[in-house]
Design a protein around this motif. Structure first.
Motif, PDB file in Angstrom:
ATOM      1  N   SER A 168       0.786  -1.240  -0.052  1.00  0.00           N
ATOM      2  CA  SER A 168      -0.128   0.024  -0.078  1.00  0.00           C
ATOM      3  C   SER A 168       0.886   1.149   0.028  1.00  0.00           C
ATOM      4  O   SER A 168       2.098   1.366   0.039  1.00  0.00           O
ATOM      5  CB  SER A 168      -1.031   0.109   1.116  1.00  0.00           C
ATOM      6  OG  SER A 168      -0.169  -0.121   2.505  1.00  0.00           O
ATOM      7  N   THR A 226      -4.577   9.527   3.196  1.00  0.00           N
ATOM      8  CA  THR A 226      -4.968   8.770   2.202  1.00  0.00           C
ATOM      9  C   THR A 226      -4.227   7.495   2.251  1.00  0.00           C
ATOM     10  O   THR A 226      -3.215   7.188   2.672  1.00  0.00           O
ATOM     11  CB  THR A 226      -4.780   9.342   0.812  1.00  0.00           C
ATOM     12  OG1 THR A 226      -3.278   9.553   0.477  1.00  0.00           O
ATOM     13  CG2 THR A 226      -5.449  10.655   0.423  1.00  0.00           C
ATOM     14  N   GLU A 247      -3.715   4.011  -0.641  1.00  0.00           N
ATOM     15  CA  GLU A 247      -4.092   3.578  -2.154  1.00  0.00           C
ATOM     16  C   GLU A 247      -3.019   2.351  -2.006  1.00  0.00           C
ATOM     17  O   GLU A 247      -2.642   1.824  -1.156  1.00  0.00           O
ATOM     18  CB  GLU A 247      -3.476   4.525  -3.042  1.00  0.00           C
ATOM     19  CG  GLU A 247      -3.704   5.838  -3.106  1.00  0.00           C
ATOM     20  CD  GLU A 247      -3.146   6.642  -4.058  1.00  0.00           C
ATOM     21  OE1 GLU A 247      -3.342   6.760  -5.208  1.00  0.00           O
ATOM     22  OE2 GLU A 247      -1.972   7.412  -3.628  1.00  0.00           O
ATOM     23  N   ASP A 248      -3.513   1.706  -3.269  1.00  0.00           N
ATOM     24  CA  ASP A 248      -2.750   0.342  -3.561  1.00  0.00           C
ATOM     25  C   ASP A 248      -1.224   0.647  -3.652  1.00  0.00           C
ATOM     26  O   ASP A 248      -0.985   1.846  -3.742  1.00  0.00           O
ATOM     27  CB  ASP A 248      -3.329  -0.372  -4.865  1.00  0.00           C
ATOM     28  CG  ASP A 248      -4.471  -1.194  -4.449  1.00  0.00           C
ATOM     29  OD1 ASP A 248      -4.469  -1.917  -3.317  1.00  0.00           O
ATOM     30  OD2 ASP A 248      -5.382  -1.152  -5.129  1.00  0.00           O
ATOM     31  N   ARG A 271      -1.900   1.335  -7.625  1.00  0.00           N
ATOM     32  CA  ARG A 271      -2.309   2.707  -7.563  1.00  0.00           C
ATOM     33  C   ARG A 271      -2.278   3.340  -8.919  1.00  0.00           C
ATOM     34  O   ARG A 271      -1.690   3.061  -9.522  1.00  0.00           O
ATOM     35  CB  ARG A 271      -1.241   3.338  -6.356  1.00  0.00           C
ATOM     36  CG  ARG A 271      -0.056   3.640  -6.783  1.00  0.00           C
ATOM     37  CD  ARG A 271       0.669   4.445  -5.801  1.00  0.00           C
ATOM     38  NE  ARG A 271       1.914   4.968  -6.254  1.00  0.00           N
ATOM     39  CZ  ARG A 271       3.071   5.185  -5.563  1.00  0.00           C
ATOM     40  NH1 ARG A 271       3.026   4.849  -4.084  1.00  0.00           N
ATOM     41  NH2 ARG A 271       4.190   5.608  -6.019  1.00  0.00           N
ATOM     42  N   HIS A 311     -13.304   7.350  -1.474  1.00  0.00           N
ATOM     43  CA  HIS A 311     -14.318   6.902  -0.798  1.00  0.00           C
ATOM     44  C   HIS A 311     -13.888   6.410   0.663  1.00  0.00           C
ATOM     45  O   HIS A 311     -12.656   6.648   1.023  1.00  0.00           O
ATOM     46  CB  HIS A 311     -14.969   5.749  -1.534  1.00  0.00           C
ATOM     47  CG  HIS A 311     -14.211   4.514  -1.868  1.00  0.00           C
ATOM     48  ND1 HIS A 311     -14.057   3.454  -0.898  1.00  0.00           N
ATOM     49  CD2 HIS A 311     -13.452   4.175  -3.037  1.00  0.00           C
ATOM     50  CE1 HIS A 311     -13.126   2.503  -1.828  1.00  0.00           C
ATOM     51  NE2 HIS A 311     -12.917   3.045  -2.980  1.00  0.00           N
ATOM     52  N   GLY A 358     -12.608   3.475   3.508  1.00  0.00           N
ATOM     53  CA  GLY A 358     -11.910   2.320   3.677  1.00  0.00           C
ATOM     54  C   GLY A 358     -10.718   2.393   4.677  1.00  0.00           C
ATOM     55  O   GLY A 358     -10.160   3.417   4.899  1.00  0.00           O
ATOM     56  N   ASP A 402      -5.753  -1.824   2.160  1.00  0.00           N
ATOM     57  CA  ASP A 402      -5.400  -2.186   0.774  1.00  0.00           C
ATOM     58  C   ASP A 402      -6.599  -3.117   0.525  1.00  0.00           C
ATOM     59  O   ASP A 402      -6.813  -3.283  -1.079  1.00  0.00           O
ATOM     60  CB  ASP A 402      -4.119  -2.685   0.327  1.00  0.00           C
ATOM     61  CG  ASP A 402      -3.745  -3.933   0.892  1.00  0.00           C
ATOM     62  OD1 ASP A 402      -3.985  -4.328   1.865  1.00  0.00           O
ATOM     63  OD2 ASP A 402      -3.322  -4.667  -0.102  1.00  0.00           O
ATOM     64  N   ASP A 407      -9.586  -2.578   1.050  1.00  0.00           N
ATOM     65  CA  ASP A 407     -10.779  -1.843   0.527  1.00  0.00           C
ATOM     66  C   ASP A 407     -10.546  -1.034  -0.702  1.00  0.00           C
ATOM     67  O   ASP A 407     -11.767  -0.076  -0.874  1.00  0.00           O
ATOM     68  CB  ASP A 407     -11.030  -0.735   2.009  1.00  0.00           C
ATOM     69  CG  ASP A 407     -11.454  -1.698   3.072  1.00  0.00           C
ATOM     70  OD1 ASP A 407     -11.946  -2.728   2.812  1.00  0.00           O
ATOM     71  OD2 ASP A 407     -11.033  -1.206   4.147  1.00  0.00           O
ATOM     72  N   THR A 408      -9.604  -1.153  -1.436  1.00  0.00           N
ATOM     73  CA  THR A 408      -9.415  -0.340  -2.605  1.00  0.00           C
ATOM     74  C   THR A 408      -8.946  -1.188  -3.783  1.00  0.00           C
ATOM     75  O   THR A 408      -8.372  -2.181  -3.641  1.00  0.00           O
ATOM     76  CB  THR A 408      -8.336   0.837  -2.148  1.00  0.00           C
ATOM     77  OG1 THR A 408      -8.263   1.643  -3.680  1.00  0.00           O
ATOM     78  CG2 THR A 408      -7.222   0.336  -1.844  1.00  0.00           C
ATOM     79  N   CYS A 424      -8.627   2.760  -6.005  1.00  0.00           N
ATOM     80  CA  CYS A 424      -9.145   4.078  -5.574  1.00  0.00           C
ATOM     81  C   CYS A 424      -8.408   4.487  -4.355  1.00  0.00           C
ATOM     82  O   CYS A 424      -7.415   4.143  -3.808  1.00  0.00           O
ATOM     83  CB  CYS A 424     -10.679   3.696  -5.072  1.00  0.00           C
ATOM     84  SG  CYS A 424     -11.680   3.332  -6.501  1.00  0.00           S
ATOM     85  N   LEU A 456      -8.471   6.128  -0.789  1.00  0.00           N
ATOM     86  CA  LEU A 456      -9.334   6.011   0.686  1.00  0.00           C
ATOM     87  C   LEU A 456      -8.973   7.403   1.690  1.00  0.00           C
ATOM     88  O   LEU A 456      -7.827   7.763   1.471  1.00  0.00           O
ATOM     89  CB  LEU A 456      -9.073   4.570   1.349  1.00  0.00           C
ATOM     90  CG  LEU A 456      -9.290   3.337   0.279  1.00  0.00           C
ATOM     91  CD1 LEU A 456      -8.668   2.265   1.515  1.00  0.00           C
ATOM     92  CD2 LEU A 456     -10.546   3.275   0.140  1.00  0.00           C
TER      93      LEU A 456
END
Length: 156
Positions: A14, A29, A31-32, A44, A91, A93, A96, A98-99, A102, A104
């Motif tokens: 992540s 934030t 992200e992946d 990401r 959104h 979360g 990782d 949860d995405t 996207c 988070l």
């Protein structure tokens, strides 16, 4: 309105960053991770500047409409024209899982030194951030997000 997302740290699972509006910190934030070759749901988005619009269709929109109500929720925050990606949203979360590319949002973040990425208090961060961006879009203002990698620390 110009939003800046500065990626801070990254590992093999992540990436954690910080979002600013007009130089004011708003939240963290997650992200992946970075991958030189995209893997669906595990990569990401590339750095760059993207316009944000409201997306008023799809499963996320329906869930958030039910969760927050029509007075609050007017559509998902949707990044436009991201190369090789579709439907990149901002959104709620925590990690990782949860995405799928996207972004988070969270009010707390770990530093990736002891464990993979986690952000906390995601719903409250979203409830603070979303109306600022939503209202600008609804007022006809062009809203962009500048995603930056410079200065990021990698733990891979």
């Amino acid at each position: 309105m110009r939003i800046n997302l500065q990626r801070l740290v990254s590992d093999d699972e992540s990436s954690i960053g910080a979002i600013f509006i007009d130089c004011d910190f708003k939240c963290y934030t997650l992200e992946d991770e970075f991958r030189s070759k995209k893997v669906f749901g595990e990569t990401r988005i590339p750095f760059g500047e993207y316009e944000i619009k409201l997306r008023t269709e799809g499963g996320f929109h329906e869930r958030y409409l039910n969760k927050f109500g029509a007075d609050f929720h007017k559509g998902m925050l949707w990044l436009q024209d991201v190369p090789n990606f579709e439907y990149i949203l901002i959104h709620i979360g925590n990690d990782d899982d949860d995405t799928a590319g996207c972004i988070l949002l969270g009010n707390t973040a770990n530093n990736l030194l002891t464990s993979s990425g986690f952000i906390g208090e995601s719903t409250s961060a979203y409830q603070h951030f979303y109306p600022i961006v939503r209202d600008a879009i609804l007022a006809g203002e062009k809203v962009t997000i500048n995603v930056r990698d410079e200065g990021q620390i990698s733990f891979t």
